[in-house]
Design a protein around this motif. Structure first.
Motif, PDB file in Angstrom:
ATOM      1  N   PHE A   1       0.843  -1.183   0.000  1.00 55.57           N
ATOM      2  CA  PHE A   1       0.000   0.000   0.000  1.00 55.57           C
ATOM      3  C   PHE A   1       0.884   1.240   0.000  1.00 55.57           C
ATOM      4  O   PHE A   1       2.060   1.188   0.362  1.00 55.57           O
ATOM      5  N   LYS A   2       0.286   2.342  -0.429  1.00 55.89           N
ATOM      6  CA  LYS A   2       1.029   3.593  -0.490  1.00 55.89           C
ATOM      7  C   LYS A   2       0.808   4.388   0.790  1.00 55.89           C
ATOM      8  O   LYS A   2      -0.323   4.650   1.179  1.00 55.89           O
ATOM      9  N   LEU A   3       1.905   4.743   1.428  1.00 57.89           N
ATOM     10  CA  LEU A   3       1.846   5.670   2.553  1.00 57.89           C
ATOM     11  C   LEU A   3       2.001   7.070   1.983  1.00 57.89           C
ATOM     12  O   LEU A   3       3.049   7.411   1.437  1.00 57.89           O
ATOM     13  N   ASN A   4       0.957   7.876   2.084  1.00 60.18           N
ATOM     14  CA  ASN A   4       0.965   9.214   1.500  1.00 60.18           C
ATOM     15  C   ASN A   4       1.507  10.246   2.482  1.00 60.18           C
ATOM     16  O   ASN A   4       1.490  10.045   3.702  1.00 60.18           O
ATOM     17  N   LYS A   5       1.944  11.365   1.946  1.00 57.99           N
ATOM     18  CA  LYS A   5       2.629  12.364   2.768  1.00 57.99           C
ATOM     19  C   LYS A   5       1.709  13.073   3.752  1.00 57.99           C
ATOM     20  O   LYS A   5       2.189  13.692   4.710  1.00 57.99           O
ATOM     21  N   ASP A   6       0.387  12.989   3.556  1.00 62.62           N
ATOM     22  CA  ASP A   6      -0.524  13.653   4.485  1.00 62.62           C
ATOM     23  C   ASP A   6      -0.899  12.769   5.675  1.00 62.62           C
ATOM     24  O   ASP A   6      -1.607  13.212   6.584  1.00 62.62           O
ATOM     25  N   VAL A   7      -0.427  11.525   5.700  1.00 64.43           N
ATOM     26  CA  VAL A   7      -0.758  10.594   6.789  1.00 64.43           C
ATOM     27  C   VAL A   7       0.158  10.847   7.984  1.00 64.43           C
ATOM     28  O   VAL A   7       1.379  10.932   7.839  1.00 64.43           O
ATOM     29  N   GLU A   8      -0.445  10.958   9.161  1.00 59.59           N
ATOM     30  CA  GLU A   8       0.324  11.145  10.389  1.00 59.59           C
ATOM     31  C   GLU A   8       0.563   9.803  11.072  1.00 59.59           C
ATOM     32  O   GLU A   8      -0.346   8.982  11.193  1.00 59.59           O
ATOM     33  N   LEU A   9       1.801   9.588  11.494  1.00 59.44           N
ATOM     34  CA  LEU A   9       2.180   8.395  12.246  1.00 59.44           C
ATOM     35  C   LEU A   9       2.773   8.840  13.581  1.00 59.44           C
ATOM     36  O   LEU A   9       3.162  10.000  13.745  1.00 59.44           O
ATOM     37  N   PHE A  10       2.869   7.894  14.521  1.00 62.86           N
ATOM     38  CA  PHE A  10       3.223   8.276  15.887  1.00 62.86           C
ATOM     39  C   PHE A  10       4.311   7.360  16.453  1.00 62.86           C
ATOM     40  O   PHE A  10       4.409   6.190  16.108  1.00 62.86           O
ATOM     41  N   ARG A  11       5.100   7.955  17.333  1.00 59.82           N
ATOM     42  CA  ARG A  11       6.178   7.229  18.010  1.00 59.82           C
ATOM     43  C   ARG A  11       6.311   7.810  19.418  1.00 59.82           C
ATOM     44  O   ARG A  11       6.159   9.027  19.608  1.00 59.82           O
TER      45      ARG A  11
END
Length: 340
Positions: free
Chosen positions: A147-157
């Motif tokens: 799948f494509k991870l797009n630049k507008d998706v927020e991820l967390f750490r």
């Protein structure tokens, strides 16, 4: 017998039926005014599908086997109705949806090789492995569910604070440790840091095993502007069983069942008394994916927080940490199960 898309869950087959020009009432699920397809048009598909099963007294009923691995039909009752209509019309030793079956030997061999490989990597060969054997089994083609991870998706750490009152970590402190300090993880070998992220802010709290009143910094990450999107191998995808190209059904079955086993090992939380040797097989498969697919990371389900997924990126330079906030755990819920 005429069926409609409501008889199935498989998204590819639902789409195929929805393209039909015939309308009417479904003879199986009784849905009214639906696009219909004569089951006879699916005989070739079911022939290819059922060629991947063999009768086996110690197996499980055909309908349960298909539903358990694929959730192909809308209900078990519909599965039995359609399968029992199809079986007399194709060439197979299976006579009823209640017949006990198992996958054919080539599929079982493929699935079981993951367990063989795990033992070999842990106890026999670690740095020189028989890649040709994996290619012969088709593994180099089993990780194309991307799948494509797009630049507008927020991820967390998240990072745990080891004492109360410390200031929030800076964005540059939320990335991987330097390679000299990077310990082995579920996906990365020692000395080769990967960036572990989650797509749900609550998931990261579970993943770092935060406890009551712990303080921690939670960073929000996005792709750097230079990257519109990147491709990740997706261990969470619900792969359709129905394939327009019938010759790929065997490969589809092998690929999904293998990914399920690997995903289970990727998601498995490490217990305090487990050995780091248990990381080695999943570290290997991540490197295999990196080399053979060109993907830049993986996505898999979190076993600690089923509402979220974990994402591992092979190169942290793809991401920016755009903000960090400090939080405190104010409640926690644990459940126990008796072990006998």
């Amino acid at each position: 017998m005429k069926v409609c898309s409501n008889c199935f869950i498989d998204k590819e087959l639902k789409g195929f039926i929805s393209s039909s020009t015939e309308n009417g009432d479904c003879e199986v699920c009784d849905s009214k005014n639906q696009q219909l397809l004569n089951v006879s048009e699916l005989f070739d598909f079911f022939q290819e599908l059922l060629d991947n099963f063999k009768t086996c007294p110690k197996g499980e009923p055909l309908s349960a086997k298909i539903q358990g691995n694929w959730s192909f039909f809308s209900t078990h009752s519909i599965a039995n109705t359609i399968l029992n209509y199809v079986l007399p019309n194709i060439s197979t030793d299976i006579t009823s949806s209640a017949d006990n079956v198992e996958y054919t030997d080539d599929i079982i061999e493929n699935i079981n090789h993951w367990e063989v490989l795990k033992e070999e990597l842990k106890w026999e060969n670690r740095f020189v492995i028989n890649i040709e054997r994996l290619e012969d089994l088709g593994w180099d083609g089993f990780f194309n569910t991307q799948f494509k991870l797009n630049k507008d998706v927020e991820l967390f750490r998240a990072r745990l604070h080891h004492q109360s009152g410390l200031p929030v970590y800076k964005p540059e402190e939320m990335t991987c440790p330097p390679k000299e300090l990077a310990s082995g993880g579920r996906a990365n070998p020692s000395g080769i840091p990967y960036l572990y992220l989650s797509d749900n802010q609550e998931t990261v709290l579970y993943e770092i095993r935060a406890s009551y009143l712990d303080e921690l910094s939670v960073g929000t990450f996005q792709l750097k502007p230079a990257n519109d999107s990147i491709r990740l191998v997706d261990f969470t995808e619900d792969t359709p069983l129905f394939q327009p190209n019938l010759s790929t059904i065997n490969k589809t079955i092998k690929g999904k069942l293998l990914r399920q086993k690997i995903s289970s090992d990727l998601s498995k939380p490490m217990r305090r008394y487990d050995s780091e040797l248990d990381y080695i097989p999943t570290q290997f498969i991540c490197e295999f994916i990196k080399v053979f697919t060109g993907a830049l990371g993986i996505r898999f389900s979190s076993s600690l927080h089923p509402k979220g997924n974990n994402i591992v990126l092979f190169d942290q330079e793809l991401m920016n940490c755009k903000m960090v906030k400090k939080v405190r755990i104010h409640s926690i819920s644990l459940k126990e199960m008796e072990i006998k």
